[in-house]
Design a protein around this motif. Structure first.
Motif, PDB file in Angstrom:
ATOM      1  N   ILE A  10      17.173  72.854 158.178  1.00 55.09           N
ATOM      2  CA  ILE A  10      16.050  72.057 158.323  1.00 55.09           C
ATOM      3  C   ILE A  10      15.919  71.142 156.881  1.00 55.09           C
ATOM      4  O   ILE A  10      15.659  70.073 156.856  1.00 55.09           O
ATOM      5  N   ILE A  11      16.031  71.949 155.852  1.00 56.66           N
ATOM      6  CA  ILE A  11      16.125  71.236 154.566  1.00 56.66           C
ATOM      7  C   ILE A  11      16.963  70.249 154.331  1.00 56.66           C
ATOM      8  O   ILE A  11      16.926  69.232 153.875  1.00 56.66           O
ATOM      9  N   ALA A  12      18.153  70.535 154.740  1.00 58.43           N
ATOM     10  CA  ALA A  12      19.525  69.515 154.693  1.00 58.43           C
ATOM     11  C   ALA A  12      19.157  68.163 155.594  1.00 58.43           C
ATOM     12  O   ALA A  12      19.417  67.425 155.099  1.00 58.43           O
ATOM     13  N   LEU A  13      18.329  68.692 156.840  1.00 52.12           N
ATOM     14  CA  LEU A  13      18.271  67.363 157.530  1.00 52.12           C
ATOM     15  C   LEU A  13      17.200  66.493 156.752  1.00 52.12           C
ATOM     16  O   LEU A  13      17.338  65.248 156.962  1.00 52.12           O
ATOM     17  N   LEU A  14      16.256  67.187 156.227  1.00 50.57           N
ATOM     18  CA  LEU A  14      15.233  66.514 155.761  1.00 50.57           C
ATOM     19  C   LEU A  14      15.675  65.547 154.402  1.00 50.57           C
ATOM     20  O   LEU A  14      15.262  64.358 154.210  1.00 50.57           O
ATOM     21  N   PHE A  15      16.625  66.121 153.774  1.00 51.45           N
ATOM     22  CA  PHE A  15      17.321  65.550 152.476  1.00 51.45           C
ATOM     23  C   PHE A  15      18.055  64.335 153.159  1.00 51.45           C
ATOM     24  O   PHE A  15      17.941  63.116 152.517  1.00 51.45           O
ATOM     25  N   MET A  43      21.332  59.026 146.672  1.00 51.15           N
ATOM     26  CA  MET A  43      22.559  60.097 146.229  1.00 51.15           C
ATOM     27  C   MET A  43      22.108  61.088 145.955  1.00 51.15           C
ATOM     28  O   MET A  43      22.942  62.329 146.128  1.00 51.15           O
ATOM     29  N   THR A  44      21.065  61.384 145.151  1.00 45.47           N
ATOM     30  CA  THR A  44      20.475  62.860 144.602  1.00 45.47           C
ATOM     31  C   THR A  44      20.326  63.453 146.070  1.00 45.47           C
ATOM     32  O   THR A  44      20.276  64.676 146.078  1.00 45.47           O
ATOM     33  N   LEU A  45      19.465  62.729 146.872  1.00 41.19           N
ATOM     34  CA  LEU A  45      19.189  63.437 148.041  1.00 41.19           C
ATOM     35  C   LEU A  45      20.136  63.736 148.946  1.00 41.19           C
ATOM     36  O   LEU A  45      20.142  64.861 149.706  1.00 41.19           O
ATOM     37  N   ALA A  46      21.359  63.047 149.135  1.00 40.94           N
ATOM     38  CA  ALA A  46      22.285  63.239 149.680  1.00 40.94           C
ATOM     39  C   ALA A  46      23.163  64.578 149.152  1.00 40.94           C
ATOM     40  O   ALA A  46      23.706  65.505 149.773  1.00 40.94           O
ATOM     41  N   ALA A  47      23.196  64.536 147.848  1.00 44.33           N
ATOM     42  CA  ALA A  47      23.795  65.650 147.115  1.00 44.33           C
ATOM     43  C   ALA A  47      23.002  67.034 147.534  1.00 44.33           C
ATOM     44  O   ALA A  47      23.261  68.221 147.846  1.00 44.33           O
ATOM     45  N   GLY A  48      21.799  67.012 147.497  1.00 45.96           N
ATOM     46  CA  GLY A  48      20.908  68.024 148.020  1.00 45.96           C
ATOM     47  C   GLY A  48      21.067  68.478 149.313  1.00 45.96           C
ATOM     48  O   GLY A  48      21.134  69.766 149.374  1.00 45.96           O
ATOM     49  N   GLY A  49      21.356  67.558 150.259  1.00 51.22           N
ATOM     50  CA  GLY A  49      21.400  67.813 151.614  1.00 51.22           C
ATOM     51  C   GLY A  49      23.026  68.651 151.665  1.00 51.22           C
ATOM     52  O   GLY A  49      22.942  69.420 152.565  1.00 51.22           O
ATOM     53  N   ALA A  50      23.707  68.158 150.956  1.00 50.99           N
ATOM     54  CA  ALA A  50      25.216  68.777 151.201  1.00 50.99           C
ATOM     55  C   ALA A  50      25.203  70.270 150.646  1.00 50.99           C
ATOM     56  O   ALA A  50      25.677  71.022 151.093  1.00 50.99           O
ATOM     57  N   VAL A  51      24.434  70.332 149.486  1.00 50.21           N
ATOM     58  CA  VAL A  51      24.431  71.877 148.821  1.00 50.21           C
ATOM     59  C   VAL A  51      23.651  72.676 150.052  1.00 50.21           C
ATOM     60  O   VAL A  51      23.887  73.800 150.052  1.00 50.21           O
ATOM     61  N   SER A  52      22.261  72.079 150.411  1.00 56.90           N
ATOM     62  CA  SER A  52      21.686  72.988 151.324  1.00 56.90           C
ATOM     63  C   SER A  52      22.458  73.338 152.367  1.00 56.90           C
ATOM     64  O   SER A  52      22.408  74.670 153.217  1.00 56.90           O
ATOM     65  N   LEU A  53      23.191  72.374 153.143  1.00 52.05           N
ATOM     66  CA  LEU A  53      24.143  72.557 154.387  1.00 52.05           C
ATOM     67  C   LEU A  53      25.321  73.515 154.037  1.00 52.05           C
ATOM     68  O   LEU A  53      25.549  74.324 154.796  1.00 52.05           O
ATOM     69  N   LEU A  54      25.680  73.740 152.825  1.00 55.92           N
ATOM     70  CA  LEU A  54      26.760  74.265 152.277  1.00 55.92           C
ATOM     71  C   LEU A  54      26.388  75.754 152.209  1.00 55.92           C
ATOM     72  O   LEU A  54      26.968  76.625 152.599  1.00 55.92           O
ATOM     73  N   PHE A  55      24.914  76.156 151.783  1.00 57.53           N
ATOM     74  CA  PHE A  55      24.255  77.393 151.660  1.00 57.53           C
ATOM     75  C   PHE A  55      24.135  77.886 153.201  1.00 57.53           C
ATOM     76  O   PHE A  55      24.494  78.819 153.262  1.00 57.53           O
ATOM     77  N   SER A  56      23.728  77.156 153.960  1.00 62.21           N
ATOM     78  CA  SER A  56      23.508  77.254 155.306  1.00 62.21           C
ATOM     79  C   SER A  56      24.918  77.790 156.105  1.00 62.21           C
ATOM     80  O   SER A  56      25.138  78.766 156.841  1.00 62.21           O
ATOM     81  N   ILE A  57      26.090  77.220 155.739  1.00 62.06           N
ATOM     82  CA  ILE A  57      27.269  77.578 156.204  1.00 62.06           C
ATOM     83  C   ILE A  57      27.674  78.530 155.589  1.00 62.06           C
ATOM     84  O   ILE A  57      28.249  79.971 156.386  1.00 62.06           O
ATOM     85  N   VAL A  58      27.486  78.995 154.312  1.00 57.71           N
ATOM     86  CA  VAL A  58      27.993  80.306 153.562  1.00 57.71           C
ATOM     87  C   VAL A  58      27.101  81.470 154.476  1.00 57.71           C
ATOM     88  O   VAL A  58      27.731  82.573 154.592  1.00 57.71           O
ATOM     89  N   PHE A  59      25.863  81.459 154.559  1.00 55.22           N
ATOM     90  CA  PHE A  59      25.146  82.552 155.017  1.00 55.22           C
ATOM     91  C   PHE A  59      25.643  82.627 156.564  1.00 55.22           C
ATOM     92  O   PHE A  59      25.294  83.808 157.103  1.00 55.22           O
ATOM     93  N   TYR A  60      25.931  81.401 157.083  1.00 58.99           N
ATOM     94  CA  TYR A  60      26.153  81.817 158.462  1.00 58.99           C
ATOM     95  C   TYR A  60      27.592  82.664 158.771  1.00 58.99           C
ATOM     96  O   TYR A  60      27.702  83.540 159.554  1.00 58.99           O
ATOM     97  N   TYR A  61      28.521  82.392 157.589  1.00 53.13           N
ATOM     98  CA  TYR A  61      29.680  83.337 157.629  1.00 53.13           C
ATOM     99  C   TYR A  61      29.533  84.663 157.260  1.00 53.13           C
ATOM    100  O   TYR A  61      30.118  85.556 157.632  1.00 53.13           O
TER     101      TYR A  61
END
Length: 63
Positions: A10-15, A43-61
């Protein structure tokens, strides 16, 4: 753990929504903050979204 993954998605989506918003503002003819400032914010918001999405993928695995 599922709640944490959902929160990061959700945080990634908002970013990403914020990044698209600032990119739309940068393409208008008259905008108060200069276009380079709006692009930098996007670009800052997109980077924040990418990091948040990366965290969610890592936690999923890890789960």
């Amino acid at each position: 753990m599922v709640g944490l993954i959902f929160l990061f998605i959700i945080i990634a989506l908002l970013f990403f929504i914020g990044a698209v918003h600032y990119l739309k503002l940068a393409n208008t003819t008259n905008s108060y903050p200069p276009k380079r400032v709006l692009r930098k914010r996007a670009m800052t918001l997109a980077a924040g979204g990418a990091v948040s999405l990366l965290f969610s993928i890592v936690f999923y695995y890890i789960q």
